[in-house]
Design an enzyme around this catalytic site. Structure first.
Site, mmCIF file in Angstrom:
data_model
loop_
_atom_site.group_PDB
_atom_site.id
_atom_site.type_symbol
_atom_site.label_atom_id
_atom_site.label_comp_id
_atom_site.label_asym_id
_atom_site.label_seq_id
_atom_site.Cartn_x
_atom_site.Cartn_y
_atom_site.Cartn_z
ATOM 1 C CG ASP A 76 28.944 59.131 0.107
ATOM 2 O OD1 ASP A 76 27.904 60.119 -0.272
ATOM 3 O OD2 ASP A 76 28.033 57.320 -0.605
ATOM 4 C CG ASP B 182 33.536 59.058 3.258
ATOM 5 O OD1 ASP B 182 32.279 59.065 4.027
ATOM 6 O OD2 ASP B 182 33.473 57.597 2.597
ATOM 7 C CG LEU C 150 27.276 41.892 -1.602
ATOM 8 C CD1 LEU C 150 28.520 42.339 -3.344
ATOM 9 C CD2 LEU C 150 27.132 40.042 -1.578
ATOM 10 C CE LYS D 99 28.373 47.390 -4.140
ATOM 11 N NZ LYS D 99 27.801 48.687 -3.799
ATOM 12 N NE ARG E 17 20.721 47.630 0.996
ATOM 13 C CZ ARG E 17 20.948 47.253 1.027
ATOM 14 N NH1 ARG E 17 21.450 46.087 0.981
ATOM 15 N NH2 ARG E 17 21.781 47.440 -0.403
ATOM 16 C CE LYS F 61 31.892 50.064 -2.765
ATOM 17 N NZ LYS F 61 31.545 50.216 -1.733
HETATM 18 S S1 IVH Z 1 24.421 41.264 -5.898
HETATM 19 C C1 IVH Z 1 23.525 39.968 -1.440
HETATM 20 N N1 IVH Z 1 24.942 42.326 -7.593
HETATM 21 O O1 IVH Z 1 25.269 46.497 -4.274
HETATM 22 C C2 IVH Z 1 24.037 40.548 -2.128
HETATM 23 N N2 IVH Z 1 24.908 43.379 -5.939
HETATM 24 O O2 IVH Z 1 26.688 45.623 -1.266
HETATM 25 C C3 IVH Z 1 23.738 40.166 -3.439
HETATM 26 N N3 IVH Z 1 24.685 46.308 -6.294
HETATM 27 O O3 IVH Z 1 23.052 45.125 -1.521
HETATM 28 C C4 IVH Z 1 23.909 41.370 -4.870
HETATM 29 N N4 IVH Z 1 25.336 45.926 -8.262
HETATM 30 O O4 IVH Z 1 21.912 46.357 -3.969
HETATM 31 C C5 IVH Z 1 24.701 42.550 -6.233
HETATM 32 N N5 IVH Z 1 25.866 43.442 -10.216
HETATM 33 C C6 IVH Z 1 24.978 43.470 -8.727
HETATM 34 C C7 IVH Z 1 24.819 44.605 -8.272
HETATM 35 C C8 IVH Z 1 24.168 44.841 -6.655
HETATM 36 C C9 IVH Z 1 24.658 47.043 -7.379
HETATM 37 C C10 IVH Z 1 24.695 46.549 -4.420
HETATM 38 C C11 IVH Z 1 22.769 45.676 -4.151
HETATM 39 C C12 IVH Z 1 24.193 44.929 -3.415
HETATM 40 C C13 IVH Z 1 24.687 46.017 -2.936
HETATM 41 C C14 IVH Z 1 26.154 45.701 -1.594
#
Ligand code: IVH
Length: 673
Positions: free
Chosen positions: A34, A38, A84, A115, A136, A317
């Site tokens: 990406d 970008d 997020l 993440k 999702r 990030k």
């Molecule tokens: S918590 C409300 N924990 O990142 C969503 N997300 O942009 C709370 N993701 O939709 C998510 N690692 O698909 C959480 N350790 C982690 C994560 C994680 C990857 C992804 C997930 C989420 C997106 C957020």
């Protein structure tokens, strides 16, 4: 750039971006990340802003979400799958903490996790058995990928019964997490494809996403996917904190990240960010950041949702580590020892948080292998502390009139008066012409530099002046400088002339190790110079040493030994040593001290009582080793003020002992007394 050139470039960019979009959305197998997409999109946007009349309808800047596939059953999520908001700096994190602290009382801790760079999926269990898995999608409606999910071994088909948690065996429970492919599995898969002559996959995330949307579960089963959970959808009364949720995930028999941690204060969030900024490269999976959430689940839900994201969580990030840029020029730089290194001058671009203007191309073979040309658009990357590198050329954007880079021709035209050779078995060309003022300058600068003789006032500008004015050809000439010589030059007044001469004369009895290092013998760094003085107590003894004798010194191999012998075989060098001796330069051997023998040190941050150079000297003079980086042989990492995250992370990964300045001084004292 004129309009005509802009027009051609815009067309090339559009063609390439459309091709990438097709690979991404239709083939589900993009060839670039990406970040690259970008940066090319940014170049296109900039050009279109400059020439609005050239914006065409088919430009990817003019439309979003171009493609959709319609082959899986659509499923409505019982509770929305949120995303997020991204933040990019610790200041953004602080601002978020301040903002939510005003909106909710009682936030006493934050939950932090890595993440994962994969795709979100919700796995639904009924009475403890897996019944459905849904991607999702747009957050409200996802796709039913149950058949594919069932092939993933880290997803249990039945949950482990947890006493006291009824949902593990009765009723509905939804586990949310990320589907990922581990880096090692991805590499193994690509290696096999390379062997089979098949096109390679771009990255684990895209491959995971592409795989989960395959219509044939048998094919999915051949791709090693993993699942790691990060949430359980339940009544907020079920779990008090997000940490409780993580513990339950484990009890249910599902994998989750073990790196998750609680922070009480923003400083601790910052520590976590710093810790993973370099260590993340050692994780088994790819990550582009961290997730930070309010730990208390009730406060989390009370804070509510704005747009697609909960207020109570953010994604931090890390800066992208690659970008596309253009090669403006290739400069051929001659080092102190005469070795030629090609350096790419690139259109300034931010990679991993720093603006990159140059990238080393290493040597002519490297340029040939990657077929790098001036004018090429290239992918540049920089991970952790490494020097920016050019990964590859984007051939689609190569200008029509581009010509292959001819290293030898360019070398000749850059330095028409010099002669170069490429010694057999070496990758670099070397200057063989003697008496080149540029090299005299480099040699003199090196001799006077901090880690060598440390002569005050002899930086690049003054050395250059002394050489250009004909006063200095070699380092021995420095000691013959008279005040009148200097005052005749524009740059020097009475006082500065006096000071420079004093500074030079003060270094007539340098430490032998500093002197050896200062001679600039190829492959002889500061540590090697010290090692040499342990076996050869004078420059004359060193000059007589054979390659075999040199190799008997610990840490010295054939290459270094031969380089030393070669240096002393060169008449010009022995004449220089004679000249230095005649003018009164007498290197002295340091009093032998083996107090720190066998110990190896590295430092991060700054100390109160020592500069880095002083510290390195002290340790080395006490028989210890001092290294710029932490490695497996490092005994102690000295941690000063404002330490760097990368070294701390490396030290904890290697289990290297960490000591502060007080402990260091004790070590000096104990061992000396
Ligand atoms: S918590 C409300 N924990 O990142 C969503 N997300 O942009 C709370 N993701 O939709 C998510 N690692 O698909 C959480 N350790 C982690 C994560 C994680 C990857 C992804 C997930 C989420 C997106 C957020």
């Amino acid at each position: 750039m004129n309009e005509q050139i802009a027009k051609a470039r815009i067309k090339e960019l559009i063609d390439l971006l459309l091709k990438y979009a097709h690979q991404y959305y239709i083939d589900e197998n993009p060839s670039v990340s990406d970040a690259i997409y970008d940066s090319l999109m940014n170049e296109l946007k900039t050009l279109e802003a400059q020439y609005p009349e050239l914006v065409s309808e088919n430009s990817p800047t003019q439309r979003i979400a171009a493609y959709a596939i319609d082959s899986f059953q659509k499923v409505e999520h019982q509770s929305r799958m949120l995303s997020l908001n991204d933040v990019f700096s610790i200041d953004d994190v602080r601002a978020w903490v301040t903002r939510i602290s005003k909106l909710a009382d009682g936030i006493d801790s934050y939950f932090m996790d890595i993440k994962m760079d994969g795709l979100a999926c919700s796995i639904i269990y009924q009475d403890g058995s897996l019944v459905q898995a849904v991607t999702r999608g747009d957050g409200f409606i996802g796709e039913d990928v149950t058949a594919n999910i069932r092939t993933i071994r880290s997803i249990p088909l039945t949950l482990t019964a947890v006493p006291g948690f009824e949902k593990s065996t009765k009723g509905r429970i939804e586990i949310r997490g990320e589907i990922i492919m581990l880096k090692a599995d991805f590499e193994a898969l690509n290696k096999q494809r390379e062997k089979d002559g098949l096109p390679l996959f771009a990255n684990p995330r895209n491959l995971a996403a592409g795989t989960i949307r395959q219509l044939d579960p048998n094919l999915v089963a051949t791709r090693p996917l993993n699942f790691r959970a990060y949430d359980i959808i339940s009544d907020s009364s079920d779990f008090e904190t997000n940490m409780d949720v993580y513990e339950m995930i484990t009890e249910l028999g599902i994998t989750r990240n073990k790196q998750a941690k609680i922070a009480k204060r923003v400083d601790e969030i910052e520590d976590f960010i710093n810790l993973w900024s370099s260590k993340r490269h050692d994780l088994a999976f790819n990550t582009d950041g961290l997730v930070i959430k309010v730990n208390n689940r009730q406060i989390f839900s009370d804070l509510g949702v704005v747009g697609k994201s909960p207020r109570a969580a953010i994604a931090y990030k890390y800066p992208a580590e690659e970008a596309a840029t253009k090669i403006l020029d290739i400069e051929l730089s001659i080092g102190r020892t005469g070795a030629v290194t090609p350096i790419a001058v690139v259109n300034p671009v931010v990679v991993a948080g720093t603006t990159i203007r140059h990238a080393s191309l290493h040597n002519s073979d490297e340029i040939d292998r990657k077929d790098i040309r001036v004018g090429d658009s290239v992918i540049i990357y920089k991970a952790g502390d490494i020097i920016p590198q050019i990964d590859r050329v984007l051939l689609e954007l190569r200008p029509k009139n581009s010509v292959k880079y001819n290293f030898q021709t360019q070398l000749k035209s850059s330095y028409p008066k010099f002669h170069f050779e490429r010694p057999e078995g070496e990758v670099k060309y070397r200057l063989v012409t003697k008496d080149v003022p540029m090299l005299w300058k480099k040699a003199t600068e090196h001799y006077a530099s901090k880690s060598a003789l440390d002569i005050d006032g002899l930086g690049e500008a003054n050395v250059s002046l002394l050489v250009d004015s004909g006063l200095v050809k070699d380092v021995a000439d420095l000691y013959a400088l008279k005040k009148a010589d200097l005052t005749s030059l524009d740059r020097f007044a009475e006082l500065s002339s006096d000071n420079l001469i004093k500074a030079i004369q003060a270094k007539k009895k340098p430490l032998l190790s500093k002197f050896i290092y200062g001679l600039g013998i190829r492959h002889v760094g500061a540590q090697t110079a010290i090692d040499l003085t342990h076996s050869f107590q004078s420059i004359d003894l060193l000059a007589e040493a054979t390659a075999e004798q040199l190799q008997a010194v610990e840490g010295i191999g054939t290459v270094v030994a031969e380089s030393i012998v070669e240096w002393f075989d060169d008449l010009e060098n022995t004449e220089l040593l004679d000249k230095l001796k005649k003018i009164g330069v007498q290197p002295i051997e340091a009093a032998k001290n083996d107090q720190l023998a066998g110990l190896s040190f590295a430092i991060t941050g700054s100390l109160q009582d020592f500069t880095r150079d002083q510290l390195a000297d002290k340790i080395r003079l006490m028989g210890g080793k001092f290294d710029a980086s932490v490695n497996k042989d490092t005994t102690y990492l000295i941690v000063g003020d404002a330490p760097g995250a990368a070294k701390l992370a490396k030290a904890s990964q290697l289990n290297t002992k960490q000591i502060d300045e007080t402990k260091l001084k004790q070590l000096f004292d104990n061992r000396t007394s």
